[in-house]
Design an enzyme around this catalytic site. Structure first.
Site, PDB file in Angstrom:
ATOM      1  CG  ASN A   1       1.518  -8.290  -3.140  1.00 23.64           C
ATOM      2  OD1 ASN A   1       2.116  -8.729  -3.883  1.00 23.64           O
ATOM      3  ND2 ASN A   1       0.272  -8.499  -3.459  1.00 23.64           N
ATOM      4  CD1 TRP A   2       5.743  -4.691  -7.578  1.00 25.44           C
ATOM      5  CD2 TRP A   2       6.878  -5.982  -9.140  1.00 25.44           C
ATOM      6  NE1 TRP A   2       6.993  -4.048  -7.679  1.00 25.44           N
ATOM      7  CE2 TRP A   2       7.342  -4.474  -8.447  1.00 25.44           C
ATOM      8  CE3 TRP A   2       7.950  -7.135 -10.269  1.00 25.44           C
ATOM      9  CZ2 TRP A   2       9.256  -4.537  -8.951  1.00 25.44           C
ATOM     10  CZ3 TRP A   2       9.092  -5.790 -10.885  1.00 25.44           C
ATOM     11  CH2 TRP A   2       9.494  -5.101  -9.820  1.00 25.44           C
ATOM     12  CE  LYS A   3      -2.380  -6.889  -4.870  1.00 25.68           C
ATOM     13  NZ  LYS A   3      -4.128  -6.862  -4.843  1.00 25.68           N
TER      14      LYS A   3
ATOM     15  CG  HIS B   1      -2.462 -11.077  -0.793  1.00 28.39           C
ATOM     16  ND1 HIS B   1      -3.339 -10.807  -0.913  1.00 28.39           N
ATOM     17  CD2 HIS B   1      -1.541  -9.743  -0.459  1.00 28.39           C
ATOM     18  CE1 HIS B   1      -3.502  -9.492  -1.783  1.00 28.39           C
ATOM     19  NE2 HIS B   1      -2.658  -9.031  -1.547  1.00 28.39           N
TER      20      HIS B   1
ATOM     21  CD  GLU C   1      -5.133 -10.106  -4.288  1.00 29.11           C
ATOM     22  OE1 GLU C   1      -4.180 -10.646  -4.356  1.00 29.11           O
ATOM     23  OE2 GLU C   1      -5.299  -8.600  -4.532  1.00 29.11           O
TER      24      GLU C   1
ATOM     25  N   GLY D   1      -7.067  -2.689  -3.514  1.00 30.48           N
ATOM     26  CA  GLY D   1      -7.123  -2.733  -4.976  1.00 30.48           C
ATOM     27  C   GLY D   1      -8.672  -1.871  -5.263  1.00 30.48           C
TER      28      GLY D   1
ATOM     29  CB  SER E   1      -6.133   2.129  -1.545  1.00 27.92           C
ATOM     30  OG  SER E   1      -7.460   1.113  -2.496  1.00 27.92           O
TER      31      SER E   1
ATOM     32  N   GLY F   1      -0.396  -2.658  -3.040  1.00 27.80           N
ATOM     33  CA  GLY F   1      -0.257  -3.672  -4.305  1.00 27.80           C
ATOM     34  C   GLY F   1      -0.502  -2.749  -5.401  1.00 27.80           C
ATOM     35  N   GLY F   2      -1.601  -2.082  -6.248  1.00 28.85           N
ATOM     36  CA  GLY F   2      -1.505  -0.976  -7.525  1.00 28.85           C
ATOM     37  C   GLY F   2      -0.425  -0.093  -7.856  1.00 28.85           C
TER      38      GLY F   2
ATOM     39  CD  GLU G   1      -2.242  -6.325   2.653  1.00 29.42           C
ATOM     40  OE1 GLU G   1      -2.067  -4.686   2.203  1.00 29.42           O
ATOM     41  OE2 GLU G   1      -2.753  -6.693   1.955  1.00 29.42           O
TER      42      GLU G   1
HETATM   43  C1  PEP Z   1      -2.194  -5.020  -1.796  1.00 31.92           C
HETATM   44  O1  PEP Z   1      -2.869  -6.480  -2.546  1.00 31.92           O
HETATM   45  O2  PEP Z   1      -1.377  -6.101  -0.882  1.00 31.92           O
HETATM   46  C2  PEP Z   1      -2.734  -4.083  -1.673  1.00 31.92           C
HETATM   47  C3  PEP Z   1      -2.347  -3.375  -0.727  1.00 31.92           C
HETATM   48  O3  PEP Z   1      -2.939  -3.614  -2.975  1.00 31.92           O
HETATM   49  P1  PEP Z   1      -3.789  -2.155  -3.301  1.00 31.92           P
HETATM   50  O4  PEP Z   1      -2.665  -1.222  -3.044  1.00 31.92           O
HETATM   51  O5  PEP Z   1      -3.274  -2.550  -5.017  1.00 31.92           O
HETATM   52  O6  PEP Z   1      -5.325  -2.078  -2.508  1.00 31.92           O
END
Ligand code: PEP
Length: 255
Positions: free
Chosen positions: A9-11, A95, A97, A173, A213, A234-235, A167
């Site tokens: 997920n590049w957000k 998600h 967010e 994050g 994470s 994500g990151g 999640e």
């Molecule tokens: C996400 O936002 O779906 C996520 C899992 O982010 P991260 O891997 O950065 O925690």
């Protein structure tokens, strides 16, 4: 056997130029992998160009959101047929967010889910508790609420076409990953809910990803848990090396 699916997920990251570069790097690193589902979800602006890069490769394309209507007066929104035409096969829905900053609810997630399925997209439906909810002992209530109400009215046949991503919001994050045991406990609970809703056979077929994470160093112990069938990243999905390593660490082929 459920297929392991790793999705990035590049957000709201990567201009189109940067997105093309990242997609090309991933294609070079991952072209040999055939036992893992690989998915990338760039921002809307880059989907068209990234679709050209990953065309006929082993990397699937997804979007990060859709509106539930096909078309209409919904300024700033994008619909399922629009992303489908660009080559998307997946779409992330609900998600945390989006739930937190854009007032997304189980009800809107459910409507989006129906639209995604109508257009042949595979929805990745996100569920998860906040830190306050976990510390207040409400994790399982929140997960039950997210799962049952976001999947309201789904038939077992359609349920087989979805992916769930667990999640925990406190792990997104933050660098704090749920321990494999903590994650497995919730994944098993979700599998149990899916069994209640759709029957055992269907529940056993649904891929449940973990997200929060995920890194090359923690993916293996997560993926080794019975009910963890992949990851939403994500990151670490914004970097060729880290995302490729996560995928390779799940693959029997390794590097
Ligand atoms: C996400 O936002 O779906 C996520 C899992 O982010 P991260 O891997 O950065 O925690």
């Amino acid at each position: 056997m459920r297929k392991v699916i790793i999705a990035g997920n590049w957000k709201m990251n990567k201009t189109t130029t940067e997105a093309i570069e990242l997609a090309n790097g991933l294609k070079r690193e991952l072209y040999k992998i055939d036992d893992i589902g690989i998915v990338i979800c760039p921002p809307f602006t880059a989907i068209d160009e990234v679709a050209e890069v990953v065309y006929e490769s082993n990397i699937g394309l997804g979007a990060q959101n859709i509106h539930w209507e096909d078309a209409g007066a919904f300024t700033g929104e994008v619909s399922a047929p629009m992303i489908k035409e660009l080559g998307c096969v997946y779409v992330i829905l609900g998600h945390s967010e989006r739930r937190q900053y854009f007032h997304e609810t189980n009800e809107t997630v459910d409507k989006k889910l129906k639209s995604a399925l109508k257009h042949g997209l595979t929805p990745i439906v996100c569920v998860g508790e906040s830190l306050e909810e976990r510390e207040g002992g409400r994790t399982f209530d929140v997960i039950r609420d997210h799962v049952t109400n976001s999947l309201e009215g789904l038939t077992p046949e359609d349920a087989k076409k979805i992916i769930i991503a667990y999640e925990p919001v406190w792990a997104i994050g933050t660098g704090k990953t749920a321990t494999p045991e903590q994650a497995q406990e919730v994944h098993a609970f979700i599998r149990g809910l899916l069994t209640e809703l759709f029957g055992r056979e269907t529940a056993e077929e649904i891929t449940i990803q973990y997200g929060g994470s995920v890194k090359p160093g923690n993916i293996v112990e997560l993926i080794n848990q019975k009910d963890i069938d992949g990851a939403l990243v994500g990151g670490a999905s914004l970097d060729v090396k880290s995302f490729s390593e996560i995928v390779k660490n799940c693959s029997r082929k390794g590097a």
